[in-house]
Scaffold this motif. Structure first.
Motif, PDB file in Angstrom:
ATOM      1  N   UNK A  94       0.823  -1.194   0.000  1.00 14.90           N
ATOM      2  CA  UNK A  94       0.000   0.000   0.000  1.00 14.90           C
ATOM      3  C   UNK A  94       0.863   1.252   0.000  1.00 14.90           C
ATOM      4  N   UNK A  95       0.302   2.348   0.515  1.00 12.34           N
ATOM      5  CA  UNK A  95       0.992   3.641   0.465  1.00 12.34           C
ATOM      6  C   UNK A  95       0.715   4.469   1.724  1.00 12.34           C
ATOM      7  N   UNK A  96       1.606   5.396   1.981  1.00 13.12           N
ATOM      8  CA  UNK A  96       1.305   6.489   2.905  1.00 13.12           C
ATOM      9  C   UNK A  96       1.556   7.776   2.135  1.00 13.12           C
ATOM     10  N   UNK A  97       0.696   8.771   2.334  1.00 11.69           N
ATOM     11  CA  UNK A  97       0.817  10.049   1.641  1.00 11.69           C
ATOM     12  C   UNK A  97       0.824  11.160   2.683  1.00 11.69           C
ATOM     13  N   UNK A  98       1.885  11.947   2.704  1.00 11.31           N
ATOM     14  CA  UNK A  98       2.017  13.040   3.663  1.00 11.31           C
ATOM     15  C   UNK A  98       2.075  14.364   2.910  1.00 11.31           C
ATOM     16  N   UNK A  99       1.258  15.331   3.369  1.00 13.90           N
ATOM     17  CA  UNK A  99       1.243  16.642   2.725  1.00 13.90           C
ATOM     18  C   UNK A  99       0.654  17.672   3.680  1.00 13.90           C
ATOM     19  N   UNK A 100       1.187  18.886   3.616  1.00  8.97           N
ATOM     20  CA  UNK A 100       0.662  20.024   4.380  1.00  8.97           C
ATOM     21  C   UNK A 100       0.426  19.683   5.846  1.00  8.97           C
ATOM     22  N   UNK A 101       1.345  18.923   6.429  1.00  6.67           N
ATOM     23  CA  UNK A 101       1.219  18.586   7.841  1.00  6.67           C
ATOM     24  C   UNK A 101       0.217  17.490   8.122  1.00  6.67           C
ATOM     25  N   UNK A 102      -0.329  16.876   7.085  1.00  5.54           N
ATOM     26  CA  UNK A 102      -1.306  15.805   7.252  1.00  5.54           C
ATOM     27  C   UNK A 102      -0.759  14.497   6.686  1.00  5.54           C
ATOM     28  N   UNK A 103      -1.346  13.404   7.119  1.00  6.69           N
ATOM     29  CA  UNK A 103      -0.886  12.091   6.659  1.00  6.69           C
ATOM     30  C   UNK A 103      -2.080  11.189   6.378  1.00  6.69           C
ATOM     31  N   UNK A 104      -2.029  10.511   5.233  1.00  2.00           N
ATOM     32  CA  UNK A 104      -3.047   9.523   4.872  1.00  2.00           C
ATOM     33  C   UNK A 104      -2.343   8.171   4.816  1.00  2.00           C
ATOM     34  N   UNK A 105      -2.731   7.275   5.704  1.00  4.12           N
ATOM     35  CA  UNK A 105      -2.067   5.975   5.818  1.00  4.12           C
ATOM     36  C   UNK A 105      -2.916   4.901   5.154  1.00  4.12           C
ATOM     37  N   UNK A 106      -2.479   4.468   3.987  1.00  2.44           N
ATOM     38  CA  UNK A 106      -3.180   3.410   3.243  1.00  2.44           C
ATOM     39  C   UNK A 106      -2.318   2.151   3.165  1.00  2.44           C
ATOM     40  N   UNK A 107      -1.444   1.993   4.141  1.00  2.00           N
ATOM     41  CA  UNK A 107      -0.502   0.878   4.116  1.00  2.00           C
ATOM     42  C   UNK A 107      -1.124  -0.406   4.650  1.00  2.00           C
ATOM     43  N   UNK A 108      -0.537  -1.530   4.256  1.00  2.00           N
ATOM     44  CA  UNK A 108      -0.959  -2.824   4.774  1.00  2.00           C
ATOM     45  C   UNK A 108      -0.678  -2.909   6.267  1.00  2.00           C
ATOM     46  N   UNK A 109       0.463  -2.370   6.690  1.00  5.34           N
ATOM     47  CA  UNK A 109       0.822  -2.408   8.105  1.00  5.34           C
ATOM     48  C   UNK A 109      -0.234  -1.712   8.952  1.00  5.34           C
ATOM     49  N   UNK A 110      -0.758  -0.602   8.442  1.00  4.11           N
ATOM     50  CA  UNK A 110      -1.797   0.131   9.170  1.00  4.11           C
ATOM     51  C   UNK A 110      -3.077  -0.696   9.279  1.00  4.11           C
ATOM     52  N   UNK A 111      -3.434  -1.369   8.190  1.00  3.44           N
ATOM     53  CA  UNK A 111      -4.648  -2.193   8.203  1.00  3.44           C
ATOM     54  C   UNK A 111      -4.495  -3.375   9.158  1.00  3.44           C
ATOM     55  N   UNK A 112      -3.285  -3.939   9.218  1.00  2.00           N
ATOM     56  CA  UNK A 112      -3.031  -5.049  10.142  1.00  2.00           C
ATOM     57  C   UNK A 112      -3.158  -4.564  11.584  1.00  2.00           C
ATOM     58  N   UNK A 113      -2.626  -3.383  11.867  1.00  2.00           N
ATOM     59  CA  UNK A 113      -2.730  -2.830  13.226  1.00  2.00           C
ATOM     60  C   UNK A 113      -4.188  -2.606  13.612  1.00  2.00           C
ATOM     61  N   UNK A 114      -4.976  -2.073  12.687  1.00  2.00           N
ATOM     62  CA  UNK A 114      -6.385  -1.833  12.976  1.00  2.00           C
ATOM     63  C   UNK A 114      -7.125  -3.149  13.209  1.00  2.00           C
ATOM     64  N   UNK A 115      -6.789  -4.170  12.426  1.00  2.00           N
ATOM     65  CA  UNK A 115      -7.405  -5.480  12.603  1.00  2.00           C
ATOM     66  C   UNK A 115      -7.055  -6.050  13.970  1.00  2.00           C
ATOM     67  N   UNK A 116      -5.784  -5.932  14.370  1.00  2.00           N
ATOM     68  CA  UNK A 116      -5.367  -6.422  15.680  1.00  2.00           C
ATOM     69  C   UNK A 116      -6.085  -5.704  16.801  1.00  2.00           C
ATOM     70  N   UNK A 117      -6.291  -4.409  16.627  1.00  2.00           N
ATOM     71  CA  UNK A 117      -7.015  -3.639  17.647  1.00  2.00           C
ATOM     72  C   UNK A 117      -8.436  -4.117  17.781  1.00  2.00           C
ATOM     73  N   UNK A 118      -9.079  -4.383  16.634  1.00  2.00           N
ATOM     74  CA  UNK A 118     -10.452  -4.874  16.651  1.00  2.00           C
ATOM     75  C   UNK A 118     -10.540  -6.235  17.328  1.00  2.00           C
ATOM     76  N   UNK A 119      -9.581  -7.104  17.057  1.00  2.00           N
ATOM     77  CA  UNK A 119      -9.564  -8.429  17.660  1.00  2.00           C
ATOM     78  C   UNK A 119      -9.361  -8.322  19.173  1.00  2.00           C
ATOM     79  N   UNK A 120      -8.482  -7.420  19.597  1.00  3.68           N
ATOM     80  CA  UNK A 120      -8.239  -7.252  21.029  1.00  3.68           C
ATOM     81  C   UNK A 120      -9.462  -6.696  21.734  1.00  3.68           C
ATOM     82  N   UNK A 121     -10.158  -5.781  21.077  1.00  2.00           N
ATOM     83  CA  UNK A 121     -11.358  -5.196  21.666  1.00  2.00           C
ATOM     84  C   UNK A 121     -12.476  -6.227  21.786  1.00  2.00           C
ATOM     85  N   UNK A 122     -12.445  -7.218  20.857  1.00  2.00           N
ATOM     86  CA  UNK A 122     -13.510  -8.222  20.861  1.00  2.00           C
ATOM     87  C   UNK A 122     -13.280  -9.340  21.851  1.00  2.00           C
ATOM     88  N   UNK A 123     -12.054  -9.388  22.435  1.00  2.00           N
ATOM     89  CA  UNK A 123     -11.761 -10.458  23.396  1.00  2.00           C
ATOM     90  C   UNK A 123     -12.357 -10.139  24.762  1.00  2.00           C
TER      91      UNK A 123
END
Length: 218
Positions: free
Chosen positions: A189-218
């Motif tokens: 995937x990609x990360x895009x940074x501009x004007x002090x902002x960041x858009x994280x479209x990376x696989x690593x970010x999606x994996x982290x979000x998935x792990x968070x969801x799994x932890x919240x569901x336990x």
């Protein structure tokens, strides 16, 4: 420690320009010590003239090349990472790093970095100065980071899409400058940074979000 740089550079590089110096300001506010050093160099150079500012920019671009891909890159990297060098070694190393024909503002900048034990910040200072110059020219830098280098076709499509998106509007219609970086840690995937902002479209970010969801569901 960065404060020591300001008076020295202004004394040596802006003598006789006091009234002009009061009106010169960096185009953007940078945080951290590297940003303060870069901003001080920018102000000192532009206070003298736009020609001096361009000369300092060329000097710092040459430093960036020397540290990244020059024939003595490894040697120079070792030099700037060593905080225990003698004054003689510092002088010799700085001459090799910045060259004998560099502008006075450039020489002052690296002399003070050496005196303050901050040579290890050289690359960051150069990067921050480049940010100032981009803002000086009215450019909006967009940093695209991918896990592997993008081919020409993907690069062109991506840049074209971003140029027509909200990224361009965020920059107020200014010229967009694209910078491409590679970071295998994002996995895909990609990360895009501009004007002090960041858009994280990376696989690593999606994996982290998935792990968070799994932890919240336990």
């Amino acid at each position: 420690m960065a404060a020591r740089f300001v008076p020295r550079v202004f004394q040596q590089a802006t003598r006789g320009y006091a009234s002009q110096a009061a009106a010169v300001r960096p185009p953007i506010l940078l945080n951290g010590l590297p940003g303060k050093y870069a901003s001080s160099a920018y102000v000192a150079a532009l206070t003298k003239s736009d020609k001096t500012l361009q000369a300092v920019e060329r000097d710092l671009q040459a430093v960036a090349h020397a540290l990244s891909s020059g024939k003595d890159a490894q040697k120079l990297q070792t030099f700037i990472a060593n905080p225990t060098l003698s004054n003689k070694d510092k002088v010799s190393g700085l001459e090799q790093l910045i060259g004998s024909k560099s502008d006075e503002v450039t020489r002052n900048l690296f002399s003070v970095l050496a005196e303050n034990g901050r040579l290890q910040d050289s690359e960051r200072v150069v990067e921050e100065f480049a940010r100032l110059m981009a803002a000086h020219r009215g450019e909006v830098e967009v940093i695209i980071t991918s896990a592997t280098p993008l081919d020409k076709a993907h690069t062109q499509r991506l840049e074209s899409a971003l140029s027509e998106s909200a990224v361009a509007k965020e920059g107020g219609g200014q010229k967009i400058k694209f910078t491409h970086k590679v970071n295998p840690a994002i996995q895909g995937g990609l990360t895009v940074d501009f004007a002090g902002k960041s858009v994280d479209l990376s696989v690593a970010s999606k994996v982290r979000k998935l792990n968070q969801l799994l932890e919240e569901g336990i």
